[in-house]
Scaffold this motif. Structure first.
Motif, mmCIF file in Angstrom:
data_model
loop_
_atom_site.group_PDB
_atom_site.id
_atom_site.type_symbol
_atom_site.label_atom_id
_atom_site.label_comp_id
_atom_site.label_asym_id
_atom_site.label_seq_id
_atom_site.Cartn_x
_atom_site.Cartn_y
_atom_site.Cartn_z
ATOM 1 N N LEU A 45 0.648 -1.048 -0.136
ATOM 2 C CA LEU A 45 -0.070 0.025 -0.162
ATOM 3 C C LEU A 45 0.867 1.283 -0.181
ATOM 4 C CD1 LEU A 45 -2.631 1.371 0.177
ATOM 5 C CD2 LEU A 45 -2.564 1.129 2.676
ATOM 6 N N LEU A 46 1.917 1.435 0.789
ATOM 7 C CA LEU A 46 2.858 2.537 0.757
ATOM 8 C C LEU A 46 3.492 2.816 -0.479
ATOM 9 C CD1 LEU A 46 4.357 1.966 4.375
ATOM 10 C CD2 LEU A 46 2.907 3.855 3.814
ATOM 11 N N LYS A 47 3.797 1.838 -1.167
ATOM 12 C CA LYS A 47 4.420 1.808 -2.600
ATOM 13 C C LYS A 47 3.783 2.418 -3.410
ATOM 14 C CE LYS A 47 7.700 -2.121 -1.760
ATOM 15 N NZ LYS A 47 8.052 -3.346 -2.133
ATOM 16 N N LEU A 48 2.257 2.223 -3.192
ATOM 17 C CA LEU A 48 1.239 2.919 -4.165
ATOM 18 C C LEU A 48 0.833 3.948 -3.949
ATOM 19 C CD1 LEU A 48 -1.056 -0.473 -4.553
ATOM 20 C CD2 LEU A 48 0.352 0.534 -6.194
ATOM 21 N N ILE A 49 1.107 4.738 -2.919
ATOM 22 C CA ILE A 49 0.932 6.084 -2.392
ATOM 23 C C ILE A 49 1.877 6.912 -2.687
ATOM 24 C CG2 ILE A 49 0.546 7.793 -0.565
ATOM 25 C CD1 ILE A 49 -0.943 5.268 1.125
ATOM 26 N N LYS A 56 3.402 12.308 5.819
ATOM 27 C CA LYS A 56 2.102 12.783 6.306
ATOM 28 C C LYS A 56 1.498 11.149 7.022
ATOM 29 C CE LYS A 56 1.056 16.824 4.053
ATOM 30 N NZ LYS A 56 -0.036 17.669 3.343
ATOM 31 N N ILE A 57 2.350 10.186 7.025
ATOM 32 C CA ILE A 57 1.807 8.974 7.402
ATOM 33 C C ILE A 57 2.168 8.444 8.774
ATOM 34 C CG2 ILE A 57 1.319 6.522 6.841
ATOM 35 C CD1 ILE A 57 1.374 7.394 4.133
ATOM 36 N N VAL A 58 1.501 8.009 9.416
ATOM 37 C CA VAL A 58 2.020 7.441 10.872
ATOM 38 C C VAL A 58 1.340 5.998 11.081
ATOM 39 C CG1 VAL A 58 1.494 7.454 13.231
ATOM 40 C CG2 VAL A 58 1.770 9.579 11.905
ATOM 41 N N THR A 59 2.470 5.078 11.255
ATOM 42 C CA THR A 59 2.068 3.629 11.172
ATOM 43 C C THR A 59 1.797 3.107 12.729
ATOM 44 O OG1 THR A 59 2.594 1.539 10.525
ATOM 45 C CG2 THR A 59 4.404 2.922 11.493
ATOM 46 N N HIS A 60 0.570 2.176 12.694
ATOM 47 C CA HIS A 60 0.563 1.745 13.839
ATOM 48 C C HIS A 60 1.129 0.234 14.143
ATOM 49 C CE1 HIS A 60 -3.283 3.835 15.134
ATOM 50 N NE2 HIS A 60 -2.838 4.721 14.645
ATOM 51 N N GLU A 61 1.494 -0.420 13.179
ATOM 52 C CA GLU A 61 2.049 -1.526 13.035
ATOM 53 C C GLU A 61 3.677 -1.562 12.221
ATOM 54 O OE1 GLU A 61 -1.986 -2.058 14.026
ATOM 55 O OE2 GLU A 61 -1.125 -1.762 11.977
ATOM 56 N N TYR A 62 4.432 -2.335 12.392
ATOM 57 C CA TYR A 62 5.668 -2.482 11.647
ATOM 58 C C TYR A 62 6.337 -1.292 11.704
ATOM 59 C CZ TYR A 62 2.654 -6.342 10.425
ATOM 60 O OH TYR A 62 1.773 -7.527 10.156
ATOM 61 N N GLU A 67 11.320 4.060 8.896
ATOM 62 C CA GLU A 67 12.572 4.700 8.279
ATOM 63 C C GLU A 67 12.419 4.108 6.809
ATOM 64 O OE1 GLU A 67 14.500 6.503 9.609
ATOM 65 O OE2 GLU A 67 13.407 6.375 11.485
ATOM 66 N N GLU A 68 12.155 3.001 6.524
ATOM 67 C CA GLU A 68 12.061 2.312 5.288
ATOM 68 C C GLU A 68 11.274 3.146 4.142
ATOM 69 O OE1 GLU A 68 10.789 -1.798 3.267
ATOM 70 O OE2 GLU A 68 11.907 -1.836 4.920
ATOM 71 N N PHE A 69 10.034 3.783 4.605
ATOM 72 C CA PHE A 69 9.536 4.806 3.633
ATOM 73 C C PHE A 69 9.442 6.262 4.218
ATOM 74 C CE2 PHE A 69 7.820 0.642 3.124
ATOM 75 C CZ PHE A 69 7.512 0.273 1.914
ATOM 76 N N SER A 70 10.259 6.490 5.110
ATOM 77 C CA SER A 70 10.361 7.994 5.418
ATOM 78 C C SER A 70 9.086 8.556 5.602
ATOM 79 C CB SER A 70 11.132 8.674 4.238
ATOM 80 O OG SER A 70 12.149 8.439 3.937
#
Length: 202
Positions: A45-49, A56-62, A67-70
């Motif tokens: 999903l992140l690769k498609l955004i 502007k994205i905050v992750t709840h998991e992983y 770092e990998e997607f800044s």
């Protein structure tokens, strides 16, 4: 007042397109919340955004995806209650009482306070606060710009969230409920609804 969208727990085909469109319409932050799903799907999903919106994205998991997607940062909750060792950067946190907000809001960049209203997405998940509770918490400086309202927020009550003194509103059931991935031919309904919410919030 900031508008934050929290993803549905499940993935669906048009999700990246809707998220991208919401950012283009002025969404401030997206919380990527996908409990009980494999990391590969969040990565996909992140690769498609578009990369310009990753900040502007905050992750709840992983949390490694920060770092990998800044990404903007990470969010702590009952499932993931501690940041990784030596982690540096943005951290937000879930709170479920006024007392918990009071204890934690100084420790994090912002906190979610829930449920402010009866939940749209969780059956039986009802508000624990009266308007008087919230006004009193705002008067005491507990509710402020670093406290984000979550739970049951709709176009009918988002103005109350602003009046209570919250720094933002987190959108979930009411927003995603405007799109049926099985039957809708397009996702204009969810975009129109977000525009309405933003107009009120501004």
């Amino acid at each position: 007042m900031k508008l934050i969208a929290v993803t549905t727990p499940h993935f669906f085909v048009e999700e990246d397109k809707i998220i991208t469109e919401l950012f283009e319409e002025g969404l401030d932050i997206l919380h990527l919340r996908k409990p009980d799903t494999a990391a590969v799907y969040s990565e996909r999903l992140l690769k498609l955004i578009p990369e310009k919106y990753h900040k502007k994205i905050v992750t709840h998991e992983y949390f490694y995806t920060k770092e990998e997607f800044s990404l903007m940062g990470i969010h702590l909750n009952s499932r993931n209650s501690k940041e990784p060792e030596s982690y540096e950067g943005h951290i937000s946190c879930s709170c479920h009482s006024i007392e918990e907000v009071k204890q934690k809001k100084e420790l994090y960049d912002y906190v979610f306070m829930s449920p402010i209203f009866d939940s749209v997405s969780k059956v039986g998940y009802q508000s624990k606060y009266t308007p008087e509770d919230l006004r009193s918490a705002a008067k005491d400086g507990i509710i402020d710009k670093n406290v984000i309202a979550l739970g049951g927020i709709t176009a009918d009550n988002i103005l109350q969230v602003k009046d209570f003194g919250f720094g933002g509103a987190a959108l979930l059931g009411d927003l995603w409920g405007k799109f049926d991935c099985r039957n809708d031919q397009d996702y204009l309904g969810i975009i129109r609804h977000f525009r309405k919410l933003k107009e009120i919030a501004d």
